[in-house]
Design a protein around this motif. Structure first.
Motif, short mmCIF file in Angstrom:
data_model
loop_
_atom_site.label_atom_id
_atom_site.label_comp_id
_atom_site.label_asym_id
_atom_site.label_seq_id
_atom_site.Cartn_x
_atom_site.Cartn_y
_atom_site.Cartn_z
N VAL A 186 0.24 -4.87 -7.48
CA VAL A 186 1.53 -4.04 -7.57
C VAL A 186 1.58 -3.52 -9.00
O VAL A 186 1.62 -4.44 -9.89
N ILE A 187 2.13 -2.10 -8.93
CA ILE A 187 2.34 -1.67 -10.36
C ILE A 187 3.92 -1.07 -10.34
O ILE A 187 4.05 -0.46 -9.32
N GLY A 197 -5.29 1.28 -2.81
CA GLY A 197 -4.54 0.13 -2.07
C GLY A 197 -3.57 -0.51 -3.04
O GLY A 197 -2.93 -1.60 -2.67
N VAL A 198 -3.45 -0.08 -4.21
CA VAL A 198 -2.35 -0.63 -5.04
C VAL A 198 -0.89 0.00 -4.65
O VAL A 198 -0.87 0.88 -4.28
N THR A 199 -0.09 -1.14 -4.54
CA THR A 199 1.32 -0.94 -4.06
C THR A 199 2.04 -0.27 -5.29
O THR A 199 2.06 -0.73 -6.37
N VAL A 200 2.64 1.04 -5.07
CA VAL A 200 3.51 1.32 -6.59
C VAL A 200 4.95 1.42 -6.20
O VAL A 200 5.34 1.89 -5.34
N ILE A 201 5.76 1.16 -7.17
CA ILE A 201 7.13 1.01 -7.12
C ILE A 201 7.31 1.81 -8.40
O ILE A 201 7.08 1.53 -9.47
N GLY A 210 0.69 -1.22 0.01
CA GLY A 210 0.00 0.02 0.04
C GLY A 210 0.95 1.19 -0.01
O GLY A 210 0.30 2.14 0.26
N THR A 211 2.16 1.18 -0.18
CA THR A 211 2.90 2.38 -0.26
C THR A 211 3.30 2.83 -1.79
O THR A 211 3.28 1.83 -2.71
N ILE A 212 3.76 3.97 -1.82
CA ILE A 212 4.73 4.49 -3.23
C ILE A 212 6.18 4.24 -2.45
O ILE A 212 6.63 4.99 -1.83
N THR A 213 6.86 3.28 -3.07
CA THR A 213 8.21 3.11 -2.83
C THR A 213 8.94 3.43 -3.94
O THR A 213 8.72 2.89 -5.19
N SER A 214 9.78 4.44 -3.92
CA SER A 214 10.45 4.90 -5.09
C SER A 214 11.82 4.23 -5.05
O SER A 214 12.25 4.09 -3.99
N VAL A 215 12.24 3.98 -6.40
CA VAL A 215 13.64 3.39 -6.61
C VAL A 215 14.28 4.41 -7.05
O VAL A 215 14.07 4.71 -8.34
N ILE A 216 15.59 5.08 -6.69
CA ILE A 216 16.51 6.00 -7.28
C ILE A 216 17.72 5.36 -7.36
O ILE A 216 18.05 4.09 -6.92
N GLY A 217 18.65 6.12 -7.87
CA GLY A 217 20.08 5.55 -8.10
C GLY A 217 20.58 6.29 -9.58
O GLY A 217 19.73 6.55 -10.36
N PRO A 218 21.92 6.46 -9.47
CA PRO A 218 22.48 7.14 -10.85
C PRO A 218 22.00 6.22 -12.01
O PRO A 218 21.78 5.24 -11.95
N ASN A 219 22.25 6.65 -13.17
CA ASN A 219 22.22 6.20 -14.71
C ASN A 219 23.12 4.74 -14.56
O ASN A 219 24.29 5.04 -13.90
N GLY A 220 22.55 3.80 -15.06
CA GLY A 220 23.28 2.43 -15.08
C GLY A 220 23.19 1.63 -13.80
O GLY A 220 23.96 0.70 -13.55
N ALA A 221 22.59 2.26 -12.81
CA ALA A 221 22.38 1.59 -11.37
C ALA A 221 22.02 0.16 -11.03
O ALA A 221 21.97 -0.48 -10.25
N GLY A 222 20.79 -0.15 -12.23
CA GLY A 222 20.35 -1.28 -12.17
C GLY A 222 18.85 -1.13 -12.09
O GLY A 222 18.28 -2.36 -11.88
N LYS A 223 18.31 -0.29 -11.89
CA LYS A 223 16.92 0.03 -11.55
C LYS A 223 15.86 -0.65 -12.54
O LYS A 223 15.04 -1.41 -12.46
N THR A 224 16.11 -0.46 -14.13
CA THR A 224 15.26 -0.99 -15.20
C THR A 224 15.48 -2.34 -15.08
O THR A 224 14.62 -3.52 -15.08
#
Ligand SMILES: Nc1ncnc2c1ncn2[C@@H]1O[C@H](COP(=O)(O)OP(=O)(O)OP(=O)(O)O)[C@@H](O)[C@H]1O
Ligand SMILES: [Mg+2]
Length: 277
Positions: free
Chosen positions: A190-191, A219-223, A48-62
């Motif tokens: 989850v989206i 109630g959707v969990t957002v990443i 039920g949260t908005i959880t952000s994923v951050i990090g520099p370009n090429g960090a592996g997020k995608t």
């Protein structure tokens, strides 16, 4: 209890347990040649949260998103959605289990109408190569229900006037909305949104952010992968920072934003844009 209150007492430590995790990731890794793109030991995402994923370009997020949603194969690791194991499953299977994603570069099918793009979202998450196998649509008895759901989403995302236009005629921001709407066709738990604001006209950014918080409030969990730190600070209940594939920091937005390890990661990276972290 609201999601942000539940997280207020969670230690800002990489891999820390959450009170009510919906997604739990263990030992997920992926290398490309000699490069370890993702190497996440443990990560929990609070329901039920908005959880952000951050990090520099090429960090592996995608790459992490690709692995979690079955668009790429992990070299190792396990992850569960509400206790259901999802590793080694295909994207459509993971979508059916309740987890969907959007792409950093939108994948709206430009030579299909907006409504058909949405209806396709109800079947599976498919690539362009599979379209010929799916056309003409054979929905049978479900067609009316699927079409109604698609029309409701078009209303919600203010795309109803574009319903029968080719998706290729949409603006960049409208494509992002279409992609979000399409992901919602499966009514996910989850989206995962990969830079949904990138390239979007500033006038549409607020409306996109409004849709993201609405989803969370339903109630959707957002990443959410995002580079703009103002957006991250404003919208997130929790922030996870990746660098060189690993989680180097996680916590409430302010704590992660001021974490020296995070600042170092950005300075050591090659993200030359002064406006963003
Ligand atoms: N298919 C691939 N083949 C080889 N290397 C890849 C592949 N996909 C990603 N990489 C590499 O893996 C690393 C992580 O890439 P990824 O796209 O996950 O980063 P990111 O955090 O999403 O970056 P950005 O913020 O620029 O979108 C990068 O070094 C990238 O060059
Ligand atoms: Mg990326």
């Amino acid at each position: 209890m609201p999601a942000d209150a539940a997280l207020a007492s969670v230690e800002p430590t990489p891999g820390v347990a959450k009170p009510d995790p919906i997604l739990v990731v263990d030992d997920v890794s992926r290398s490309f040649g000699g490069l370890r793109a993702v190497d996440v030991t443990h990560l929990e995402v609070q329901r039920g949260t908005i959880t952000s994923v951050i990090g520099p370009n090429g960090a592996g997020k995608t790459t992490l998103f690709n692995l979690l949603t079955g668009f790429d194969d992990a070299d190792s690791g396990r992850w569960t959605l509400d206790g259901t194991a999802l590793h080694r499953r295909r994207p459509h299977n993971i979508a059916r289990a309740g987890m969907v994603r959007t792409f950093q570069l939108t994948k709206a099918l430009s030579k299909m109408t907006v409504i058909d793009n949405l209806m396709l979202g109800a079947t599976d998450q498919v690539g362009e190569g599979m379209i010929s196998a799916l056309l003409p649509f054979r929905w049978g008895s479900q067609e009316t229900e699927v079409r109604e759901r698609a029309d409701r989403l078009l209303e919600r995302f203010r795309l109803a006037h574009m319903r029968d236009e080719y998706a290729g005629t949409l603006s960049g921001g409208q494509r992002k909305l279409l992609e979000m709407a399409r992901a919602l066709m499966v009514e996910p738990k989850v989206i995962l949104l990969d830079e949904p604001m990138a390239g979007v006209n500033p006038a549409l950014v607020q409306s996109l952010l409004g849709h993201v918080t609405d989803l969370r409030d339903e109630g959707v969990t957002v990443i959410f992968i995002e580079h703009d730190m103002d957006v991250v600070m404003g919208i997130s209940d929790w922030v996870v920072c990746l660098a060189q594939g690993a989680v180097i920091s996680e916590g409430l937005p302010q704590a992660v934003g001021s974490d020296p390890k995070v600042i170092d990661a950005y300075l050591g990276g090659h993200h030359g844009d002064g406006g963003d972290l």
